[in-house]
Design a protein around this motif. Sequence first.
Motif, short mmCIF file in Angstrom:
data_model
loop_
_atom_site.label_atom_id
_atom_site.label_comp_id
_atom_site.label_asym_id
_atom_site.label_seq_id
_atom_site.Cartn_x
_atom_site.Cartn_y
_atom_site.Cartn_z
N ASN A 159 -7.14 -5.08 0.70
CA ASN A 159 -5.94 -5.44 -0.06
C ASN A 159 -5.48 -6.86 0.22
O ASN A 159 -5.03 -7.57 -0.68
CB ASN A 159 -4.82 -4.43 0.19
N TYR A 160 -5.61 -7.29 1.46
CA TYR A 160 -5.28 -8.67 1.82
C TYR A 160 -6.09 -9.65 0.97
O TYR A 160 -5.55 -10.61 0.42
CB TYR A 160 -5.58 -8.87 3.31
N HIS A 161 -7.37 -9.40 0.86
CA HIS A 161 -8.23 -10.31 0.10
C HIS A 161 -8.03 -10.19 -1.41
O HIS A 161 -8.16 -11.17 -2.13
CB HIS A 161 -9.70 -10.12 0.49
N ARG A 162 -7.70 -9.00 -1.87
CA ARG A 162 -7.36 -8.86 -3.30
C ARG A 162 -6.15 -9.71 -3.64
O ARG A 162 -6.13 -10.44 -4.63
CB ARG A 162 -7.07 -7.40 -3.63
N VAL A 163 -5.11 -9.61 -2.83
CA VAL A 163 -3.88 -10.38 -3.08
C VAL A 163 -4.15 -11.87 -2.93
O VAL A 163 -3.59 -12.68 -3.68
CB VAL A 163 -2.73 -9.91 -2.15
#
Length: 173
Positions: free
Chosen positions: A28-32
């Motif tokens: 999720n960190y990298h998606r955001v």
Amino acid sequence: MGKDLVDPRRSEPTANANERDMLEGWLNYHRVTLLLKCEGLDEVQLNTRPIPTSALSLHGLVRHMTEVEFFWTSTVLNGETSVKSPFYCSDEFPEADFDDLESAPFAVARDLWLDEQHRSDELMSVRSLDFPSIGGDEAISLRWILTHLIEEYARHNGHADLLRELIDGAVGC
């Protein structure tokens, strides 16, 4: 973006999280991160390919990550082998995620990407990390798939960081 390096939508998982929370947290960190790289730009900037020898654009990266999420969770993990990508790529046009960006606005690509993230999360949430994939030539654990998705996003976020800096000088995030 640029000067404001902290965004409440993006946070690293805690250092002591369990394995699943850590893997999902980094995904999720990298998606955001990719989403933040695209914010504040207009359609022309999002479609810009600032490196003359490359087809990379921020719009194309979002489209590509939609394809990546679909392939690894729907096709490999869930075994939906009869379903070809409903998004951009085909046997005839394998690089379509980076081409023909003007066929639909970035907002459409972003919404498809966010929807595919939601679908991916739903497919992954009901399986253990040791769950063997249904599709593909060999069984691959959900743990491996999550790790690979993190790697794929991290690599392309490096591309996105360079693209963004070349487009408007913004760095960070």
